[in-house]
Design a protein around this motif. Structure first.
Motif, PDB file in Angstrom:
ATOM      1  N   PHE A 216       0.777  -1.281   0.130  1.00  0.00           N
ATOM      2  CA  PHE A 216       0.224  -0.142  -0.029  1.00  0.00           C
ATOM      3  C   PHE A 216       0.746   1.100   0.100  1.00  0.00           C
ATOM      4  O   PHE A 216       1.912   1.268   0.682  1.00  0.00           O
ATOM      5  N   VAL A 217       0.525   2.145  -0.910  1.00  0.00           N
ATOM      6  CA  VAL A 217       1.229   3.259  -1.101  1.00  0.00           C
ATOM      7  C   VAL A 217       0.717   4.499  -0.479  1.00  0.00           C
ATOM      8  O   VAL A 217      -0.538   4.831  -1.005  1.00  0.00           O
ATOM      9  N   GLY A 218       1.132   5.504   0.277  1.00  0.00           N
ATOM     10  CA  GLY A 218       0.475   6.723   0.475  1.00  0.00           C
ATOM     11  C   GLY A 218      -0.739   6.719   1.488  1.00  0.00           C
ATOM     12  O   GLY A 218      -1.134   5.861   2.206  1.00  0.00           O
ATOM     13  N   PRO A 248     -13.405   5.329 -10.752  1.00  0.00           N
ATOM     14  CA  PRO A 248     -12.621   4.129 -11.102  1.00  0.00           C
ATOM     15  C   PRO A 248     -11.343   3.813 -10.663  1.00  0.00           C
ATOM     16  O   PRO A 248     -10.670   4.491 -11.360  1.00  0.00           O
ATOM     17  N   GLY A 249     -10.946   2.936  -9.855  1.00  0.00           N
ATOM     18  CA  GLY A 249      -9.663   2.521  -9.954  1.00  0.00           C
ATOM     19  C   GLY A 249      -8.724   3.628  -9.147  1.00  0.00           C
ATOM     20  O   GLY A 249      -7.299   3.254  -9.070  1.00  0.00           O
ATOM     21  N   ILE A 250      -9.315   4.170  -8.591  1.00  0.00           N
ATOM     22  CA  ILE A 250      -8.362   5.696  -7.699  1.00  0.00           C
ATOM     23  C   ILE A 250      -7.858   4.750  -6.264  1.00  0.00           C
ATOM     24  O   ILE A 250      -6.692   5.386  -5.627  1.00  0.00           O
ATOM     25  N   GLY A 251      -8.619   3.687  -5.996  1.00  0.00           N
ATOM     26  CA  GLY A 251      -8.091   3.134  -4.655  1.00  0.00           C
ATOM     27  C   GLY A 251      -9.190   3.169  -3.657  1.00  0.00           C
ATOM     28  O   GLY A 251      -8.779   2.941  -2.383  1.00  0.00           O
ATOM     29  N   LYS A 252     -10.297   3.179  -3.763  1.00  0.00           N
ATOM     30  CA  LYS A 252     -11.274   3.464  -2.740  1.00  0.00           C
ATOM     31  C   LYS A 252     -11.592   1.934  -2.089  1.00  0.00           C
ATOM     32  O   LYS A 252     -11.373   1.983  -0.831  1.00  0.00           O
ATOM     33  N   SER A 253     -11.694   0.787  -2.794  1.00  0.00           N
ATOM     34  CA  SER A 253     -11.660  -0.451  -2.109  1.00  0.00           C
ATOM     35  C   SER A 253     -10.533  -0.845  -1.294  1.00  0.00           C
ATOM     36  O   SER A 253     -10.460  -1.410  -0.326  1.00  0.00           O
ATOM     37  N   ARG A 254      -9.176  -0.387  -1.967  1.00  0.00           N
ATOM     38  CA  ARG A 254      -8.004  -0.886  -1.503  1.00  0.00           C
ATOM     39  C   ARG A 254      -7.972   0.072  -0.112  1.00  0.00           C
ATOM     40  O   ARG A 254      -7.414  -0.533   1.096  1.00  0.00           O
ATOM     41  N   LEU A 255      -8.269   1.309  -0.103  1.00  0.00           N
ATOM     42  CA  LEU A 255      -8.207   1.860   1.295  1.00  0.00           C
ATOM     43  C   LEU A 255      -9.030   1.463   2.496  1.00  0.00           C
ATOM     44  O   LEU A 255      -8.702   1.257   3.498  1.00  0.00           O
ATOM     45  N   ALA A 380     -18.012   4.513  -3.111  1.00  0.00           N
ATOM     46  CA  ALA A 380     -18.863   4.770  -4.296  1.00  0.00           C
ATOM     47  C   ALA A 380     -18.139   5.908  -5.174  1.00  0.00           C
ATOM     48  O   ALA A 380     -17.106   6.378  -4.861  1.00  0.00           O
ATOM     49  N   ARG A 381     -18.448   5.635  -6.465  1.00  0.00           N
ATOM     50  CA  ARG A 381     -18.073   6.364  -7.408  1.00  0.00           C
ATOM     51  C   ARG A 381     -18.808   7.639  -7.613  1.00  0.00           C
ATOM     52  O   ARG A 381     -19.875   7.572  -7.076  1.00  0.00           O
ATOM     53  N   PRO A 382     -18.407   8.721  -8.254  1.00  0.00           N
ATOM     54  CA  PRO A 382     -19.187  10.063  -8.208  1.00  0.00           C
ATOM     55  C   PRO A 382     -20.541   9.947  -8.652  1.00  0.00           C
ATOM     56  O   PRO A 382     -21.567  10.781  -8.318  1.00  0.00           O
ATOM     57  N   VAL A 440      -2.289   2.344 -13.407  1.00  0.00           N
ATOM     58  CA  VAL A 440      -0.802   1.921 -13.295  1.00  0.00           C
ATOM     59  C   VAL A 440      -0.684   0.317 -13.433  1.00  0.00           C
ATOM     60  O   VAL A 440       0.169  -0.229 -14.141  1.00  0.00           O
ATOM     61  N   GLU A 441      -1.657  -0.266 -12.807  1.00  0.00           N
ATOM     62  CA  GLU A 441      -1.352  -1.639 -12.855  1.00  0.00           C
ATOM     63  C   GLU A 441      -1.751  -2.312 -14.278  1.00  0.00           C
ATOM     64  O   GLU A 441      -0.932  -3.172 -14.898  1.00  0.00           O
ATOM     65  N   GLN A 442      -2.714  -1.785 -14.828  1.00  0.00           N
ATOM     66  CA  GLN A 442      -3.171  -2.427 -16.173  1.00  0.00           C
ATOM     67  C   GLN A 442      -2.072  -1.718 -17.246  1.00  0.00           C
ATOM     68  O   GLN A 442      -1.960  -2.626 -18.347  1.00  0.00           O
TER      69      GLN A 442
HETATM   70  N1  LIG Z   1      -2.758   3.404  -2.250  1.00  0.00           N
HETATM   71  C1  LIG Z   1      -2.398   2.221  -3.045  1.00  0.00           C
HETATM   72  N2  LIG Z   1      -1.228   1.539  -2.861  1.00  0.00           N
HETATM   73  C2  LIG Z   1      -1.282   0.341  -3.697  1.00  0.00           C
HETATM   74  N3  LIG Z   1      -2.164  -0.063  -4.510  1.00  0.00           N
HETATM   75  C3  LIG Z   1      -3.082   0.517  -4.633  1.00  0.00           C
HETATM   76  C4  LIG Z   1      -3.407   1.845  -3.991  1.00  0.00           C
HETATM   77  N4  LIG Z   1      -4.679   2.035  -4.195  1.00  0.00           N
HETATM   78  C5  LIG Z   1      -5.301   1.232  -5.021  1.00  0.00           C
HETATM   79  N5  LIG Z   1      -4.291   0.234  -5.216  1.00  0.00           N
HETATM   80  C6  LIG Z   1      -4.632  -0.922  -6.203  1.00  0.00           C
HETATM   81  O1  LIG Z   1      -5.145  -0.373  -7.458  1.00  0.00           O
HETATM   82  C7  LIG Z   1      -6.022  -1.094  -7.859  1.00  0.00           C
HETATM   83  C8  LIG Z   1      -7.359  -0.449  -7.940  1.00  0.00           C
HETATM   84  O2  LIG Z   1      -7.770  -0.006  -6.610  1.00  0.00           O
HETATM   85  P1  LIG Z   1      -9.423  -0.171  -6.236  1.00  0.00           P
HETATM   86  O3  LIG Z   1      -9.891  -1.637  -6.627  1.00  0.00           O
HETATM   87  O4  LIG Z   1      -9.440   0.106  -4.680  1.00  0.00           O
HETATM   88  O5  LIG Z   1     -10.057   0.911  -7.087  1.00  0.00           O
HETATM   89  P2  LIG Z   1     -11.460   1.504  -6.722  1.00  0.00           P
HETATM   90  O6  LIG Z   1     -11.488   3.139  -6.456  1.00  0.00           O
HETATM   91  O7  LIG Z   1     -12.140   0.749  -5.612  1.00  0.00           O
HETATM   92  O8  LIG Z   1     -12.056   1.310  -8.063  1.00  0.00           O
HETATM   93  P3  LIG Z   1     -13.698   0.952  -8.568  1.00  0.00           P
HETATM   94  O9  LIG Z   1     -14.455   2.144  -8.366  1.00  0.00           O
HETATM   95  O10 LIG Z   1     -13.542   0.525  -9.830  1.00  0.00           O
HETATM   96  O11 LIG Z   1     -14.169  -0.088  -7.672  1.00  0.00           O
HETATM   97  C9  LIG Z   1      -6.310  -2.166  -7.021  1.00  0.00           C
HETATM   98  O12 LIG Z   1      -5.358  -3.419  -7.441  1.00  0.00           O
HETATM   99  C10 LIG Z   1      -5.501  -1.680  -5.776  1.00  0.00           C
HETATM  100  O13 LIG Z   1      -4.927  -2.869  -5.010  1.00  0.00           O
END
Ligand SMILES: Nc1ncnc2c1ncn2[C@@H]1O[C@H](COP(=O)(O)OP(=O)(O)OP(=O)(O)O)[C@@H](O)[C@H]1O
Ligand SMILES: [Mg+2]
Length: 1012
Positions: A216-218, A248-255, A380-382, A440-442
Motif C-alpha cells: 500500500f502506498v501513501g 474508478p480505480g483510484i483506490g477506494k476499495s483498497r483504502l 462509491a464512484r461520483p 498503473v497496474e493495467q
Molecule cells: N494506495 C495504493 N497503494 C497500492 N495499490 C493501490 C493503492 N490504491 C489502489 N491500489 C490498487 O489499485 C487497484 C485499484 O484500486 P481499487 O480497486 O481500490 O479501486 P476503486 O477505487 O475501488 O475502483 P472501482 O471504483 O472501480 O471499484 C487495486 O489493485 C489496488 O490494489
C-alpha cells in the motif's frame, strides 16, 4: 431553415440532406457514435436434421421455447437481441449503453445459453467478440468488422463450444479458464484472427482481477481520518457513516481494505452488483452469509425472532415477506447486537450501483442505531450523487472522503513495487496513469505483454471510461465529445461553437454538470474572455474523442480551426492550427473522400506545419522541427515549390537529432526535388549537408574533394546572390576546417558564414557561425585572455542559444578558472538537452573531459565520454566518435587502466576519418604511452613521433602541447630523460604561447623533476 443534427449547419427548408456534411436531415436524424461493444452469435447445431425427425408442431414449440429462453438470458445480462434468423441469434452488449463489464456479461450469458440449450436437448455453437462498431445513438443496429468476426467465431465453433475473440478474452481473462485455438483465416483480413475456447467460467470473479500485489502506498491522511471516525463511533457508542468517493480505480476499495487490516473491530463486507435480478439486498445477504446463524447472534435481543425473520425475508432464506421498512429495522437490530459485543465496521462497496431501497436502509441505520459502536463505511464512484444528490450532506455523524489521484512520486513508488521496467517506461506509465493505481497496474500488465514501446491504452481501461461516458445524457455527451476536439485543455467558447446551434444555450449548465461528475475540471483559460477547462484525465478525453464518428471529427476539427483563427487572428499558433486542419484532412482520407476540398486542407495544414517547423529549426529545436517537418512534407503535394527546401531542412534536423541514415535519404530526396524544380541553391545546400554527414559517418570521404566542391558552389551561389545557400556552404567549409584542426580556416569560414547568415536572416546559422568563431578562438593560436573577452562578447548576442559557451568553458579552464568553467558547461548542456540536440550534446563531452583533465580529475571524465560514445555509435556518427574514443583512452590511461586504454585507442583508430588530423595524432600518442609502459620501446617511439608529426600540421595549440607531452612521457618511461627534456620545453613554449595555465604549471614541474 432546418439545422443539421450532425454538424449544426443551417440548411434550406425542404432539403433532405445537409449541404455541409450530407447527413440526412430527417427531423430526428440519428446521431452516430463509435463505441466498443461485445457481439454474441449463437446458432443451433444440426437443427435441420432435427426438423427431419421431429413433428412440426413439436418443433415449433421447441423453437419458441428456445427463442424465449435465449432472449430472457441475454436481457438479464443487459444484452440487446438484435435479430433472430431461424435458429441463429445475434445480440449486442453495449447498446444502448456501454458497461465496463460488457464482455464479461456476454460471456456469462453465453455460458448460461449453453446450459439452457442443453436442457432443451439441443446443442449450440456460440461466438463472442469485442470491438469497435458504429451505431446510431440509442439505436440497436451496429455495423463493423467486430460483428463479422463474431459471426465467424460462431461458425468455427464445434457443437457445444464457446469461442471468443482476442478483445473479449483480454477483458474477461481473469474470470474464465480458456485455451487458445488455431487462429481463424478471415475474408478481407491479411492476418489470421486469434481465438480462444472458453472451458469454464469462474463464479463471482470480476472481469479483471485487482490483485493486491503492491504494498500500500501513501493515503496517510485518509487512513487517519477514517481511523478517527471509527474511534468516534467507539468512544461515543453511536453510529458513524463514512463514504469514500472517487473515480474508478483510484483506490477506494483498497483504502477500505487497509483500514480493515489495521483494526481490532469486527468487519462485515457487502458489495453491490452492477446488474442482475433481485439484487437489492445482495450486499446484505453477503454479510449475513459471513455470520452463520443470525438467530444465535441476535439471541440477547428481545426482538430477536422478529428481526431474524425479517432478515431472512430480505436475503431470501425464508419464504416470508416483509416491507422495506421492516427489513431495515431487522438489520438495524442485527448490527446493534453485533456492535454491542465488539465494535463493528460494515463495508458497503460500490453503492453507486445500489438500489434506492438499500441507500434508504443505510441512511436509516446510521440515523437510528443506538448505543452501538458502529461504522458504516460506504464506497462509491461520483455517479452516486446523480442517484442521491444529498448523500452524505454534512452532519455530525457523517464523513465524506474524496480520493484524489496519488502524487507523482507515490505513483512512481507503485510502479517500482509492481515491476522493474526501464526508467523511460516508468516515466511514461507515471505520466499516463496520472495517479490512478488501477491504470498503473493495467498499463504495466499491458507493457509486459507487448514489450517496451508506445504505451497503448488497455482495453480494460477503455471499457471503464467508455462506460462512464456512455451513461451521460445525450446533451452532456455531445458537450464532452466536442470538448475533446480542442484537447485536454479546452474552452467553453469552442465547445459552444462546435455544438449544433440549438444546443448552444445550455452549454454552461452541461459543463458544470460534467465538473460535478468529475469528468472535467475548471482550468486556466488561454483565451481572453473565455472560461478554460481541463479533462480530469487524458484518457477521459481520449475516450470521448474515440466515440465520435470520424466524419464528424473531420468537420469539427475544421470548424475548430476557423473558430480559433477568428479568436486569435495572426496570433494563432501555426502548430495548433496546422494540427486541426491536418486532422480534418486525415479523417477525410481514412473515409476515402480525397476530393478537392481535402487536398486544399492538406495544402493548408502542410504550409502551417512547415512554418512552425522552420521556426522550431531556427530556435535550434531539432526534435520538434523534425516532427513538424515530417508531417508538413507528407501533406504538401509533390509539386509544391516549398517542398525541396523543407526536405532539405528536414534532412538537417534529422541528422542533428541523431539519425544519419534517414537524414541521408531525405537529403537525397531533397536534391532530386530541388533539381526538378530548378532550385539550384536548395540543391547545393542539401548536397553540402549530405557531404557533411558522409564525412562524419563513412570515413574515407575526401575532405579535399568536398572543399573543392564547396568552393565551386560558393562561386556559383555568389552569382545567384543566394545568401541562405551560401551560408550553408560556408558552414561546410568551416566543418572541413574542424576536421583538419585548421582553426585559421574555421575562423575565416565562420566569419563569412556569420555575414551570410545575417544577410539571409537565419539565426540558426548565425549561431553556428558564432560557435565556429568561439572554437577558432579557443583552439587556435589566440591567447586565452584575449579569447575569453571575445567569446564572451559574441555569446552576449545569443543569450538563449548560449552559442559557443562550451568552448568558453574550456577557455576558463585554460585560465584556471574552474568554477566559471563548470557553470558555463552546465548551462550549455542544459540547452542542448532541452533542444534535443543529441549529437551536439555528445560533442560537449570532449570539452568537458578536457576540463576534467586540466583540473586533474580524470575520473569525472570517464562516464561522460562513455555516454557520448554510446550516443554517437547509435547515431552512426563515427567522425566525432574517433575523438571521443581517443580521449577516453587517455582518461583510462591516466586512471591506470592501460588494458582498456589500449582497447579504446584501437576503437579510435578504426573510426578515425583519414583526414581527421586531431584524432589521427591523439590515438597514436596515447597508444604510444600504453606501449611504453609495457616496455615495447620501438613501436612506442615510432607511434609517438608519428602522432607529433600529424598534429604539427594543425594550429591547435593545446593538442600540439598535449601530443608533445605524451611524447615526452613515452621517452621518460623508456628511461630517456635527456631526449624528453627538449620535447617538454617545446610543449611548455606552446602552452605559454596560448596561455594554458594548468598545463604550464604541470610542464614546469615535470621539467624541474627531470633536472633534479
Ligand atoms: N494506495 C495504493 N497503494 C497500492 N495499490 C493501490 C493503492 N490504491 C489502489 N491500489 C490498487 O489499485 C487497484 C485499484 O484500486 P481499487 O480497486 O481500490 O479501486 P476503486 O477505487 O475501488 O475502483 P472501482 O471504483 O472501480 O471499484 C487495486 O489493485 C489496488 O490494489
Ligand atoms: Mg472498488
Amino acid at each position: 431553415m432546418q439545422v443539421c443534427a450532425q454538424c449544426g449547419r443551417g440548411n434550406p427548408e425542404g432539403a433532405r440532406f445537409c449541404n455541409a456534411c450530407a447527413a440526412p436531415l430527417a427531423a430526428e436524424a440519428p446521431v452516430e457514435v463509435r463505441k466498443t461493444v461485445t457481439v454474441l452469435f449463437c446458432d443451433l447445431v444440426g437443427s435441420t436434421t432435427l426438423g427431419d425427425r421431429t413433428d412440426p408442431e413439436l418443433l415449433r414449440e421447441l423453437m419458441a421455447r428456445y427463442h424465449a429462453e435465449l432472449r430472457t438470458i441475454l436481457e438479464r445480462h443487459g444484452g440487446t437481441v438484435e435479430k433472430f434468423v431461424g435458429d441463429a441469434a445475434m445480440a449486442v452488449f453495449g447498446i444502448p449503453h456501454v458497461h465496463e463489464d460488457d464482455a464479461l456479461r456476454a460471456v456469462r450469458a453465453a455460458d448460461e445459453i449453453r446450459a439452457a440449450v442443453e436442457r432443451l436437448g439441443l446443442e449450440a455453437r456460440i461466438g463472442v467478440n469485442t470491438g469497435e462498431v458504429v451505431a446510431g445513438n440509442g439505436e440497436t443496429l451496429v455495423t463493423g468488422d467486430a460483428v463479422n468476426v463474431a459471426a465467424r467465431l460462431e461458425q468455427a465453433a464445434n457443437a457445444g463450444e464457446l469461442l471468443v475473440g482476442e478483445g473479449t478474452h483480454a477483458l474477461v481473462r481473469d474470470a474464465v479458464r480458456a485455451d487458445p485455438v488455431e487462429a481463424l483465416a478471415l475474408k478481407g483480413k491479411p492476418e489470421p484472427v486469434p481465438a480462444y475456447r472458453v472451458l469454464e467460467l469462474l463464479p463471482d470473479i470480476p472481469a479483471f482481477a485487482r490483485t493486491i500485489e503492491a504494498a500500500f502506498v501513501g493515503r496517510d491522511d485518509e487512513l487517519e481520518s477514517l481511523e478517527r471516525t471509527l474511534a468516534r463511533a467507539i468512544d461515543e457508542r453511536s453510529p458513524q457513516l463514512a463514504t469514500i468517493v472517487g473515480p474508478p480505480g483510484i483506490g477506494k476499495s483498497r483504502l477500505a481494505r487497509e483500514l480493515i487490516q489495521r483494526t481490532q473491530a469486527r468487519v462485515l463486507v457487502g458489495r453491490c452488483l452492477s446488474y442482475g435480478e433481485g439484487i437489492t439486498y445482495w450486499p446484505l445477504s453477503e454479510i449475513v452469509s459471513q455470520l452463520g446463524d443470525v438467530q444465535a447472534v441476535l439471541r440477547a435481543d428481545e426482538d430477536a425472532k422478529l428481526a431474524a425473520s425479517r432478515i431472512a425475508a430480505a436475503v431470501g432464506t425464508a419464504e416470508t415477506a416483509a416491507s422495506s421498512e421492516e427489513i431495515a429495522w431487522g438489520f438495524r437490530k442485527l448490527f446493534e447486537a453485533l456492535a454491542r459485543e465488539q465494535p463493528l465496521i460494515v463495508v458497503l462497496d460500490d453503492i453507486h450501483w445500489a438500489e434506492p431501497t438499500l441507500l434508504d436502509l443505510i441512511e436509516y441505520i446510521s440515523t437510528f442505531a443506538e448505543d452501538a459502536p458502529l461504522l458504516l463505511l460506504c464506497i462509491a464512484r461520483p455517479d452516486l450523487f446523480e442517484l442521491r444528490p444529498a448523500w452524505a450532506t454534512p452532519k455530525a455523524s457523517t464523513t465524506l472522503l474524496t480520493l484524489e489521484p496519488l502524487p507523482e512520486q507515490e505513483t512512481g513508488i507503485l510502479v517500482d513495487e509492481l515491476s522493474d521496467v526501464s526508467d523511460e517506461t516508468k516515466a511514461r506509465i507515471v505520466e499516463a496513469a496520472e495517479g490512478n493505481p488501477l491504470f498503473v497496474e493495467q498499463l504495466l500488465a499491458m507493457q509486459t505483454e507487448v514489450g517496451d514501446g508506445e504505451l497503448e491504452i488497455p482495453l480494460t481501461i477503455q471499457a471503464l471510461l467508455a462506460g462512464r461516458i456512455d451513461r451521460l445524457g445525450p446533451e452532456e455527451r455531445s458537450v464532452i465529445e466536442r470538448a475533446s476536439i480542442e484537447g485536454r485543455l479546452f474552452h467553453r467558447g469552442s465547445v459552444a461553437e462546435l455544438l449544433p446551434e440549438q444546443a448552444r444555450a445550455g452549454v454552461g449548465g452541461h459543463l458544470m454538470t460534467l465538473v460535478r461528475k468529475d469528468f472535467i475540471r475548471p482550468g486556466r483559460s488561454q483565451l481572453p474572455g473565455d472560461d478554460g477547462f481541463r479533462f480530469g484525465h487524458i484518457l477521459i478525453r481520449d475516450a470521448a474523442y474515440d466515440s465520435l464518428p470520424k466524419r464528424l471529427r473531420a468537420q469539427l476539427h475544421e470548424r475548430f480551426a476557423s473558430w480559433l483563427e477568428s479568436k486569435l487572428g495572426n496570433e494563432t499558433p501555426d502548430e495548433i492550427l496546422g494540427y486541426h486542419v491536418e486532422q480534418a484532412f486525415r479523417y477525410r482520407v481514412e473515409l476515402g473522400t480525397e476530393d478537392a476540398h481535402a487536398r486544399e486542407l492538406a495544402r493548408r495544414a502542410g504550409s502551417l506545419l512547415a512554418a512552425a517547423g522552420r521556426r522550431a529549426h531556427a530556435r535550434g529545436d531539432d526534435g520538434g522541427a523534425r516532427l513538424l517537418l515530417e508531417r508538413a512534407t507528407r501533406l504538401l503535394p509533390e509539386a509544391h515549390p516549398e517542398l525541396p527546401s523543407l526536405l532539405a531542412l528536414l534532412g538537417t534536423s534529422t541528422y542533428e537529432g541523431g539519425d544519419a541514415p534517414s537524414a541521408l535519404e531525405t537529403l537525397q530526396r531533397a536534391q532530386a526535388a530541388a533539381a526538378a524544380a530548378g532550385q539550384r541553391g536548395v540543391e547545393l545546400r542539401a548536397r553540402m549537408d549530405e557531404l557533411a554527414i558522409l564525412r562524419g559517418t563513412s570515413p574515407g570521404q575526401e575532405a579535399a574533394a568536398a572543399l573543392a566542391e564547396a568552393e565551386a558552389a560558393i562561386v556559383e551561389l555568389e552569382q545567384l546572390d543566394d545568401a541562405e545557400s551560401l551560408a550553408r556552404v560556408w558552414r561546410a567549409v568551416m566543418e572541413i576546417g574542424f576536421l583538419r584542426s585548421d582553426y585559421g580556416l574555421v575562423g575565416e569560414a565562420s566569419s563569412r558564414l556569420l555575414e551570410c547568415a545575417r544577410r539571409a536572416g537565419i539565426r540558426r546559422e548565425e549561431v553556428w557561425a558564432v560557435r565556429g568563431l568561439a572554437a577558432a578562438l579557443t583552439y587556435g593560436p589566440s591567447p586565452v585572455e584575449d579569447a575569453i573577452v571575445r567569446v564572451e562578447q559574441a555569446l552576449a548576442d545569443f543569450p538563449q542559444e548560449r552559442a559557443g559557451e562550451d568552448h568558453l568553458a574550456l577557455l576558463y579552464a585554460f585560465a584556471g578558472r574552474y568554477e566559471d568553467a563548470e557553470r558555463a558547461m552546465g548551462r550549455s548542456r542544459r540547452v542542448r538537452i532541452e533542444l534535443g540536440q543529441e549529437i551536439d550534446h555528445a560533442g560537449l563531452s570532449l570539452d568537458l573531459a578536457w576540463i576534467a583533465l586540466l583540473a586533474g580529475q580524470p575520473e569525472r571524465a570517464e562516464p561522460e565520454l562513455r555516454a557520448a560514445a554510446e550516443v554517437l555509435e547509435r547515431a552512426g556518427e563515427v567522425g566525432l566518435l574517433s575523438s571521443v574514443a581517443a580521449l577516453l583512452a587517455d582518461v583510462l590511461y591516466r586512471l591506470g587502466r592501460e588494458e582498456e586504454a589500449g582497447e579504446w585507442t584501437r576503437w579510435s583508430e578504426r573510426a578515425t576519418p583519414p583526414e581527421d588530423v586531431g584524432a589521427q595524432a591523439s590515438w597514436r600518442t596515447i597508444r604510444a604511452k600504453v606501449l611504453a609502459r609495457r616496455g615495447e620501446a620501438e613501436e612506442a617511439l615510432r607511434l609517438s613521433a608519428e602522432g607529433v608529426e600529424w598534429i604539427r600540421r594543425s594550429d591547435h595549440l593545446q593538442a600540439i602541447g598535449d601530443c608533445l607531452s605524451d611524447q615526452a612521457e613515452v621517452l621518460r618511461l623508456l628511461g630517456r630523460d635527456d631526449e624528453a627534456r627538449p620535447v617538454l620545453e617545446e610543449a611548455l613554449a606552446v602552452y605559454e604561447r596560448k596561455g594554458i595555465v594548468p598545463s604550464i604549471e604541470r610542464t614546469r614541474t615535470l621539467l624541474a623533476e627531470i633536472k633534479a
